[in-house]
Design an enzyme around this catalytic site. Sequence first.
Site, PDB file in Angstrom:
ATOM      1  N   LYS A 166       0.881  -1.045  -0.006  1.00  0.00           N
ATOM      2  CA  LYS A 166      -0.016   0.120   0.047  1.00  0.00           C
ATOM      3  C   LYS A 166       0.875   1.379   0.204  1.00  0.00           C
ATOM      4  O   LYS A 166       2.003   1.230   0.166  1.00  0.00           O
ATOM      5  CB  LYS A 166      -1.015  -0.055   1.185  1.00  0.00           C
ATOM      6  CG  LYS A 166      -0.128   0.140   2.524  1.00  0.00           C
ATOM      7  CD  LYS A 166      -1.195  -0.297   3.495  1.00  0.00           C
ATOM      8  CE  LYS A 166      -0.409   0.093   5.107  1.00  0.00           C
ATOM      9  NZ  LYS A 166      -0.827  -0.590   6.301  1.00  0.00           N
ATOM     10  N   ARG A 217     -10.761  -0.011  14.789  1.00  0.00           N
ATOM     11  CA  ARG A 217     -10.717   0.612  13.601  1.00  0.00           C
ATOM     12  C   ARG A 217     -11.644   0.257  12.556  1.00  0.00           C
ATOM     13  O   ARG A 217     -12.691   0.797  12.251  1.00  0.00           O
ATOM     14  CB  ARG A 217      -9.119   0.634  12.919  1.00  0.00           C
ATOM     15  CG  ARG A 217      -9.013   1.386  11.551  1.00  0.00           C
ATOM     16  CD  ARG A 217      -7.365   1.515  11.393  1.00  0.00           C
ATOM     17  NE  ARG A 217      -6.671   0.204  10.908  1.00  0.00           N
ATOM     18  CZ  ARG A 217      -5.362   0.138  10.297  1.00  0.00           C
ATOM     19  NH1 ARG A 217      -4.623   0.971  10.637  1.00  0.00           N
ATOM     20  NH2 ARG A 217      -5.186  -0.974  10.005  1.00  0.00           N
ATOM     21  N   HIS A 261      -6.371  -7.022  13.098  1.00  0.00           N
ATOM     22  CA  HIS A 261      -5.070  -6.056  13.052  1.00  0.00           C
ATOM     23  C   HIS A 261      -4.568  -5.825  14.543  1.00  0.00           C
ATOM     24  O   HIS A 261      -5.310  -5.795  15.511  1.00  0.00           O
ATOM     25  CB  HIS A 261      -5.254  -4.807  12.292  1.00  0.00           C
ATOM     26  CG  HIS A 261      -4.060  -4.253  12.152  1.00  0.00           C
ATOM     27  ND1 HIS A 261      -3.057  -4.844  11.323  1.00  0.00           N
ATOM     28  CD2 HIS A 261      -3.761  -2.968  12.292  1.00  0.00           C
ATOM     29  CE1 HIS A 261      -1.989  -3.922  11.182  1.00  0.00           C
ATOM     30  NE2 HIS A 261      -2.394  -2.721  11.694  1.00  0.00           N
ATOM     31  N   ARG A 310       1.306 -10.309   7.392  1.00  0.00           N
ATOM     32  CA  ARG A 310       1.014  -9.425   6.308  1.00  0.00           C
ATOM     33  C   ARG A 310       2.281  -8.371   6.740  1.00  0.00           C
ATOM     34  O   ARG A 310       2.330  -7.277   7.594  1.00  0.00           O
ATOM     35  CB  ARG A 310      -0.297  -8.621   6.573  1.00  0.00           C
ATOM     36  CG  ARG A 310      -1.563  -9.637   6.292  1.00  0.00           C
ATOM     37  CD  ARG A 310      -2.741  -8.601   6.788  1.00  0.00           C
ATOM     38  NE  ARG A 310      -2.814  -7.960   7.857  1.00  0.00           N
ATOM     39  CZ  ARG A 310      -3.638  -8.242   8.766  1.00  0.00           C
ATOM     40  NH1 ARG A 310      -4.178  -9.470   8.639  1.00  0.00           N
ATOM     41  NH2 ARG A 310      -3.703  -7.383   9.975  1.00  0.00           N
ATOM     42  N   TYR A 355      14.672  31.302   5.718  1.00  0.00           N
ATOM     43  CA  TYR A 355      13.506  32.043   6.066  1.00  0.00           C
ATOM     44  C   TYR A 355      13.484  32.502   7.430  1.00  0.00           C
ATOM     45  O   TYR A 355      13.501  31.359   8.370  1.00  0.00           O
ATOM     46  CB  TYR A 355      12.078  31.165   5.712  1.00  0.00           C
ATOM     47  CG  TYR A 355      12.070  31.116   4.204  1.00  0.00           C
ATOM     48  CD1 TYR A 355      11.807  32.332   3.310  1.00  0.00           C
ATOM     49  CD2 TYR A 355      12.135  29.857   3.645  1.00  0.00           C
ATOM     50  CE1 TYR A 355      11.634  32.273   2.032  1.00  0.00           C
ATOM     51  CE2 TYR A 355      11.678  29.775   2.150  1.00  0.00           C
ATOM     52  CZ  TYR A 355      11.468  31.029   1.496  1.00  0.00           C
ATOM     53  OH  TYR A 355      11.442  30.653   0.075  1.00  0.00           O
ATOM     54  N   CYS A 409      13.562  24.733   3.206  1.00  0.00           N
ATOM     55  CA  CYS A 409      12.789  25.329   2.344  1.00  0.00           C
ATOM     56  C   CYS A 409      12.038  24.273   1.589  1.00  0.00           C
ATOM     57  O   CYS A 409      12.092  23.280   1.658  1.00  0.00           O
ATOM     58  CB  CYS A 409      13.582  26.264   1.172  1.00  0.00           C
ATOM     59  SG  CYS A 409      14.704  27.284   2.267  1.00  0.00           S
ATOM     60  N   ASP A 463      12.499  23.560  -1.776  1.00  0.00           N
ATOM     61  CA  ASP A 463      13.297  22.777  -2.756  1.00  0.00           C
ATOM     62  C   ASP A 463      14.805  22.814  -2.270  1.00  0.00           C
ATOM     63  O   ASP A 463      15.683  22.046  -2.992  1.00  0.00           O
ATOM     64  CB  ASP A 463      13.389  23.410  -4.041  1.00  0.00           C
ATOM     65  CG  ASP A 463      11.687  24.022  -4.376  1.00  0.00           C
ATOM     66  OD1 ASP A 463      11.041  22.805  -4.368  1.00  0.00           O
ATOM     67  OD2 ASP A 463      11.545  24.864  -4.687  1.00  0.00           O
TER      68      ASP A 463
END
Length: 387
Positions: A42, A141, A174, A233, A277, A324, A326
């Site tokens: 997943k 859940r 689970h 799992r 920043y 930042c 990037d």
Amino acid sequence: MPYSELHFKRAWAEISLDRLKKNALYCLSLLPPSCQPMYVVKANAYGHGAVKTAELLSGELNAGWFAVSSLDEAAELRHAKIPGEILILGYTPPQYAGELISCGVVQAVTDLEYAKALSCEAIKAGGRIRVHTAIDTGMTRIGLGSGGSCGRAVKEAYSISSLPGLLAEGIFSHLSSADGAGESDREFTASQIKSFLQIKKELARLGFVPRYSHILNSAGAYIQPGEVSSFARFGIMLYGISPSPDICLDGKIEPVMELKALVAQVKEVPGGVPVSYGRSYVTGGRTRIATVTVGYGDGYPRLLSNRGRVLIRGKSAPIIGRVCMDQLMVDASGIDGVTAGDTVTLIGRDGGECISAWELAGSCSMIAYEIVCAVAERVPRVYIREK
Ligand SMILES: *Cc1c(COP(=O)(O)O)cnc(C)c1O
């Protein structure tokens, strides 16, 4: 090289298929003969790439089962012609019954009402949907039996097993606390397994013996509770990451993902100079600053501003100032010869130094699962095969 495999180096994730395979073999070694692995891919295989991960596992280890969280994720695997069964662990709106049937996937069912809706839609679509019924043994859940109402869970699971349009081939639950180190965690896990086996026994008494019953995740399989589950799992351990900092798996599994970027520029500044920043960092004295080509837009947590570190030329350099979108800046004063174009390791090994996903997570109140899942789509995954 096809365009999709090209990458112009900026920030990238190296995914070692050798380590993935080695980790899968370790996972297998934990299982008794009655228990098969179900590989959890997943969230794009926890950021590692679902198709490539599933291709390797089915191609080289003959993996029979995969788990995903949605019909979208299942369809991606089917589109890539991944053989093997696929269990959708999350909710699929009943209106997609036709797609569940045509994809040939197995759907988790959460409760009787949902099962009835799915049953109606399956009949309309003219087919049968294979389902695994979720049992809530303490996670609160999804599933039948919330709050410990076992009797009702048994009745409802039994009703689901006889609904037309559905093929009830499994029950599952689970574990919420198998990764915990405390005595109470161990007791809670044992109580969840006990309730699950009890429900299975009572269903058998009513005449419903599901082909599959499963409760173990990575941590659950690691504690080796014996023959309690048809599947383990495996998610996080497959990717070479321990389910918890309390479980040491050094030498048994190896992290599959390394996150890398480049030095874009190096500058020497005097003391008293603000960085990034908000000027949250001010140099204390003469400092050599390296600017690195990765940021929160790549999934690198901004919470690591003034806290994280990176590796350059086998040495550690602390992040200074805010991360930042990037780019980020590090204090590279201690790194001889650092220059634009150098490789920067954000997660992974460089020389004798190593930064793990758990280290990053620990510096900013996250868990390692989040760190790898957060690596953004714009970061190319570069698959590496040594052998
Ligand atoms: C994600 C998930 C798993 C895998 O858990 P790991 O801790 O990564 O092994 C197993 N079962 C279910 C139901 C899950 O949602």
